[in-house]
Design a protein around this motif. Structure first.
Motif, PDB file in Angstrom:
ATOM      1  N   ALA A 143       0.848  -1.196   0.000  1.00 43.86           N
ATOM      2  CA  ALA A 143       0.000   0.000   0.000  1.00 43.86           C
ATOM      3  C   ALA A 143       0.881   1.243   0.000  1.00 43.86           C
ATOM      4  CB  ALA A 143      -0.928   0.017   1.218  1.00 43.86           C
ATOM      5  N   LEU A 144       0.322   2.357  -0.447  1.00 49.45           N
ATOM      6  CA  LEU A 144       1.009   3.639  -0.341  1.00 49.45           C
ATOM      7  C   LEU A 144       1.197   4.008   1.122  1.00 49.45           C
ATOM      8  CD1 LEU A 144      -0.993   5.615  -3.051  1.00 49.45           C
ATOM      9  CD2 LEU A 144       1.400   4.879  -3.247  1.00 49.45           C
ATOM     10  N   ASP A 145       2.344   4.588   1.434  1.00 55.57           N
ATOM     11  CA  ASP A 145       2.643   5.054   2.785  1.00 55.57           C
ATOM     12  C   ASP A 145       2.217   6.517   2.877  1.00 55.57           C
ATOM     13  OD1 ASP A 145       3.648   5.850   5.209  1.00 55.57           O
ATOM     14  OD2 ASP A 145       5.729   5.239   4.799  1.00 55.57           O
ATOM     15  N   LEU A 146       0.971   6.755   3.273  1.00 56.15           N
ATOM     16  CA  LEU A 146       0.446   8.113   3.295  1.00 56.15           C
ATOM     17  C   LEU A 146       1.171   8.988   4.309  1.00 56.15           C
ATOM     18  CD1 LEU A 146      -3.369   7.326   2.939  1.00 56.15           C
ATOM     19  CD2 LEU A 146      -1.817   8.189   1.177  1.00 56.15           C
ATOM     20  N   THR A 147       1.557   8.407   5.428  1.00 56.63           N
ATOM     21  CA  THR A 147       2.316   9.170   6.424  1.00 56.63           C
ATOM     22  C   THR A 147       3.670   9.579   5.867  1.00 56.63           C
ATOM     23  OG1 THR A 147       1.218   8.001   8.238  1.00 56.63           O
ATOM     24  CG2 THR A 147       3.297   9.109   8.749  1.00 56.63           C
ATOM     25  N   GLY A 148       4.335   8.648   5.191  1.00 53.48           N
ATOM     26  CA  GLY A 148       5.616   8.966   4.578  1.00 53.48           C
ATOM     27  C   GLY A 148       5.486   9.993   3.473  1.00 53.48           C
ATOM     28  N   LEU A 149       4.416   9.915   2.691  1.00 54.66           N
ATOM     29  CA  LEU A 149       4.188  10.899   1.641  1.00 54.66           C
ATOM     30  C   LEU A 149       3.980  12.287   2.235  1.00 54.66           C
ATOM     31  CD1 LEU A 149       1.860   8.933  -0.810  1.00 54.66           C
ATOM     32  CD2 LEU A 149       4.253   9.561  -1.179  1.00 54.66           C
TER      33      LEU A 149
END
Length: 381
Positions: A143-149
């Motif tokens: 999954a995309l790492d929204l926190t990292g983004l």
């Protein structure tokens, strides 16, 4: 109607990379070319162009753009204005030229490895600096790492190069994830370039969401890259589309040099129209064959190579194989080529997260796929 891959004898008469990079004793399951015969409407359109000697420069003909817009509406319920489309040679050109307009030299551009290897070079070609925010992985998959983004966006990244669906995983990002990305990008002044070349190859058990369709925020911050090249096996014909869906992004693309669109191949535009408009049945049959091979690969690995882990892709015809439980080293594709005479794409090419992995192309005949796994299973490092 079912579609069958061409025979190895016939395939080896092709002159493309897949069939010229290695000698005939190698099964080439690496580069993203399919082994199926060209869709007849595309072949007919190209042959007709040759017969009328229609081999000149691209002209002011919007039929390929209209064909894509109609396909997007029918396939994804996405209303695309053909006036917001610009053509060029290929997806890489769409990405690089978009980034050139969006960043200054030295600006950071986010990518999410493991990801399509040319992404790394496209960012630097456009003058940017790669900022890696790896995908997360857990029991439910990648999954995309929204926190990292958000961390990367907040610290000054200027653009995000999104892979949707995601190569090499065949991961189809959810509408909720994409909406969250759009909100973050809008908050921090980031523009998203969404590579959606694998979108028409989304499988029957998944649903593709175009980034520009998820919200007003996405339309304001996003530019999409589309092409018929992957889904209809047209990479050599050179036609791709910039897609803008807001006044802001259209103004950005209006700054493209005139020659960017003029470099579109006339044959590419002709084939693109025939693909999106007239070759949908062919694509449906291809997806049936690909999904059958997707399941076949699961069975073959379970039986012959149970140590190799594999999540069935939701899109495209690429399988991301985890060899880490075997003693095959950082780059399992090297051993696969040397010992099994099977050509795969090295996992480390997709980033550090690809160490111990390799990518396999399953758009081939079931017999070739079976032979490849049997060869791999016979390897004793």
């Amino acid at each position: 109607m079912t579609i069958e891959a061409d025979s190895l004898e016939k395939l080896r008469t092709r002159t493309s990379e897949k069939w010229r990079a290695y000698p005939d004793d190698v099964l080439p399951l690496f580069v993203a070319e399919m082994d199926y015969p060209l869709a007849q409407p595309i072949a007919d359109a190209l042959i007709a162009a040759v017969r009328r000697s229609d081999t000149g420069y691209i002209g002011p003909d919007g039929r390929a753009k209209h064909a894509f817009a109609e396909y997007a509406g029918d396939a994804w319920n996405w209303a695309v204005d053909p006036a917001g489309l610009t053509t060029s040679t290929d997806i890489s050109t769409v990405i690089v030229e978009s980034l050139r307009l969006l960043i200054e030299p030295g600006d950071r551009v986010v990518i999410t490895p493991p990801v399509y290897p040319p992404f790394f070079g496209m960012v630097t070609e456009a003058g940017g600096v790669v900022d890696e925010v790896p995908l997360t992985v857990g029991d439910s998959g990648w999954a995309l790492d929204l926190t990292g983004l958000e961390r990367a966006f907040a610290s000054g990244a200027r653009a995000f190069l999104l892979c949707n669906p995601h190569n090499p995983l065949g991961l189809v990002h959810t509408a909720a994830e994409l909406s969250a990305v759009a909100d973050l990008a809008a908050r921090y002044g980031v523009t998203v370039v969404s590579d959606e070349v694998h979108a028409p190859l989304t499988h029957s058990d998944a649903s593709f969401t175009p980034f520009l369709s998820v919200s007003d925020a996405a339309r304001e911050v996003g530019i999409a890259a589309h092409s018929a090249s992957k889904a209809w096996n047209l990479a050599g014909l050179k036609c791709a589309l910039f897609v803008a869906a807001s006044e802001r992004t259209q103004r950005i693309l209006d700054r493209l040099p005139f020659e960017v669109e003029e470099r579109t191949s006339l044959f590419g535009a002709i084939a693109t129209q025939a693909a999106f408009r007239d070759s949908r049945d062919w694509l449906r049959d291809v997806l049936v064959a690909v999904e059958d091979n997707r399941a076949l690969l699961t069975r073959l690995l379970d039986h012959y190579l149970p140590e190799v882990r594999y999540r069935e892709p939701q899109a495209s015809y690429l399988a991301w194989l985890d060899f880490r439980a075997l003693d095959w080293g950082v780059d399992p594709s090297a051993l696969a080529l040397d010992e099994a005479r099977v050509a795969l794409v090295p996992g480390p090419d997709f980033g550090e997260q690809g160490r111990g992995f390799a990518r396999l192309n399953l758009a081939c005949s079931p017999s070739v796929l079976t032979e490849a796994v049997l060869r791999l299973a016979a390897v004793t490092p």
